[in-house]
Design a protein around this motif. Structure first.
Motif, PDB file in Angstrom:
ATOM      1  N   SER A  23     -12.946   4.219  -4.484  1.00 55.94           N
ATOM      2  CA  SER A  23     -13.044   5.668  -4.550  1.00 55.94           C
ATOM      3  C   SER A  23     -13.988   6.122  -3.436  1.00 55.94           C
ATOM      4  O   SER A  23     -14.780   5.340  -2.931  1.00 55.94           O
ATOM      5  CB  SER A  23     -13.586   6.107  -5.903  1.00 55.94           C
ATOM      6  OG  SER A  23     -14.922   5.636  -6.067  1.00 55.94           O
ATOM      7  N   GLY A  24     -13.912   7.373  -3.060  1.00 58.35           N
ATOM      8  CA  GLY A  24     -14.755   7.861  -1.987  1.00 58.35           C
ATOM      9  C   GLY A  24     -16.230   7.695  -2.270  1.00 58.35           C
ATOM     10  O   GLY A  24     -16.998   7.315  -1.399  1.00 58.35           O
ATOM     11  N   PHE A  27     -17.127   3.995  -1.932  1.00 53.39           N
ATOM     12  CA  PHE A  27     -17.074   3.529  -0.547  1.00 53.39           C
ATOM     13  C   PHE A  27     -18.245   4.054   0.260  1.00 53.39           C
ATOM     14  O   PHE A  27     -18.615   3.461   1.267  1.00 53.39           O
ATOM     15  CB  PHE A  27     -15.753   3.964   0.083  1.00 53.39           C
ATOM     16  CG  PHE A  27     -15.378   3.173   1.297  1.00 53.39           C
ATOM     17  CD1 PHE A  27     -15.482   3.734   2.566  1.00 53.39           C
ATOM     18  CD2 PHE A  27     -14.910   1.879   1.183  1.00 53.39           C
ATOM     19  CE1 PHE A  27     -15.126   3.011   3.694  1.00 53.39           C
ATOM     20  CE2 PHE A  27     -14.550   1.144   2.302  1.00 53.39           C
ATOM     21  CZ  PHE A  27     -14.660   1.714   3.561  1.00 53.39           C
ATOM     22  N   SER A  28     -18.823   5.153  -0.145  1.00 53.29           N
ATOM     23  CA  SER A  28     -19.934   5.738   0.607  1.00 53.29           C
ATOM     24  C   SER A  28     -21.276   5.235   0.130  1.00 53.29           C
ATOM     25  O   SER A  28     -22.303   5.782   0.484  1.00 53.29           O
ATOM     26  CB  SER A  28     -19.886   7.267   0.520  1.00 53.29           C
ATOM     27  OG  SER A  28     -20.023   7.677  -0.831  1.00 53.29           O
ATOM     28  N   ARG A  70     -13.441  -2.653   7.717  1.00 51.89           N
ATOM     29  CA  ARG A  70     -13.250  -1.518   6.826  1.00 51.89           C
ATOM     30  C   ARG A  70     -12.464  -0.427   7.526  1.00 51.89           C
ATOM     31  O   ARG A  70     -12.505  -0.310   8.759  1.00 51.89           O
ATOM     32  CB  ARG A  70     -14.597  -0.967   6.362  1.00 51.89           C
ATOM     33  CG  ARG A  70     -15.474  -0.452   7.496  1.00 51.89           C
ATOM     34  CD  ARG A  70     -16.778   0.073   6.956  1.00 51.89           C
ATOM     35  NE  ARG A  70     -17.646   0.545   8.024  1.00 51.89           N
ATOM     36  CZ  ARG A  70     -18.808   1.151   7.824  1.00 51.89           C
ATOM     37  NH1 ARG A  70     -19.230   1.357   6.593  1.00 51.89           N
ATOM     38  NH2 ARG A  70     -19.543   1.544   8.840  1.00 51.89           N
ATOM     39  N   ASN A  72     -12.445   3.462   7.133  1.00 49.52           N
ATOM     40  CA  ASN A  72     -13.116   4.585   6.476  1.00 49.52           C
ATOM     41  C   ASN A  72     -12.127   5.648   6.020  1.00 49.52           C
ATOM     42  O   ASN A  72     -12.333   6.283   4.988  1.00 49.52           O
ATOM     43  CB  ASN A  72     -14.144   5.200   7.422  1.00 49.52           C
ATOM     44  CG  ASN A  72     -15.310   4.267   7.691  1.00 49.52           C
ATOM     45  OD1 ASN A  72     -15.593   3.365   6.899  1.00 49.52           O
ATOM     46  ND2 ASN A  72     -15.976   4.461   8.813  1.00 49.52           N
ATOM     47  N   ASN A  75     -10.792   4.414   2.788  1.00 50.34           N
ATOM     48  CA  ASN A  75     -11.779   3.926   1.812  1.00 50.34           C
ATOM     49  C   ASN A  75     -11.446   2.501   1.381  1.00 50.34           C
ATOM     50  O   ASN A  75     -11.447   2.162   0.182  1.00 50.34           O
ATOM     51  CB  ASN A  75     -11.829   4.833   0.583  1.00 50.34           C
ATOM     52  CG  ASN A  75     -12.484   6.168   0.871  1.00 50.34           C
ATOM     53  OD1 ASN A  75     -13.063   6.359   1.942  1.00 50.34           O
ATOM     54  ND2 ASN A  75     -12.379   7.086  -0.054  1.00 50.34           N
ATOM     55  N   THR A  76     -11.154   1.666   2.338  1.00 45.55           N
ATOM     56  CA  THR A  76     -10.698   0.307   2.047  1.00 45.55           C
ATOM     57  C   THR A  76     -11.502  -0.714   2.832  1.00 45.55           C
ATOM     58  O   THR A  76     -11.751  -0.534   4.030  1.00 45.55           O
ATOM     59  CB  THR A  76      -9.206   0.147   2.359  1.00 45.55           C
ATOM     60  OG1 THR A  76      -8.465   1.076   1.561  1.00 45.55           O
ATOM     61  CG2 THR A  76      -8.727  -1.261   2.041  1.00 45.55           C
TER      62      THR A  76
END
Length: 125
Positions: A23-24, A27-28, A70, A72, A75-76
């Motif tokens: 999820s965003g 991932f952040s 990755r 961005n 988100n992977t």
């Protein structure tokens, strides 16, 4: 929050690419990594990347063969695995750390608070 995929059966010397969709918000976070667990063995560190540090860290057993990258936009997180060996056979898990993580602890599974469901990688000899 984390969805790992890409596992399968491959012959020794072959390649696989694992994906971990996050999820965003996940991932952040501060770091993401890969661990693996073979039957009868403890979960072990494979590799990880700390967003603020940049360069991925790898276990000695996979260094030079595995690469973390990755995307961005998607988100992977990916784990490209080349020159696979039978001893790489395991369930592979992706993990994410939502809290600040010390670089020296990237290899500690307790530093991560989100885990994917795992994907099986089997390497035949």
């Amino acid at each position: 929050q984390l969805q790992a995929s890409g596992g399968g059966l491959v012959q020794a010397g072959g390649s696989l690419r694992l994906s971990c969709a996050a999820s965003g918000r996940t991932f952040s976070g501060h770091a993401m990594g890969w661990f693996r667990q073979a039957p009868g063995k403890e979960r072990e560190f494979v590799g990880a990347i700390k967003w603020s540090f940049g360069a991925p860290r790898y276990a000695d057993s996979v260094k030079g063969r595995f690469t973390i990258s990755r995307d961005n936009a998607k988100n992977t997180l990916y784990l490209q695995m080349n020159s696979l060996k039978p001893e790489d056979t395991a369930v592979y898990y992706c993990a994410a750390a939502s809290r600040p993580i010390i670089t020296s602890t990237l290899g500690c599974y307790s530093a991560y608070d989100s885990w994917g469901q795992g994907t099986q990688v089997t390497v035949s000899s």
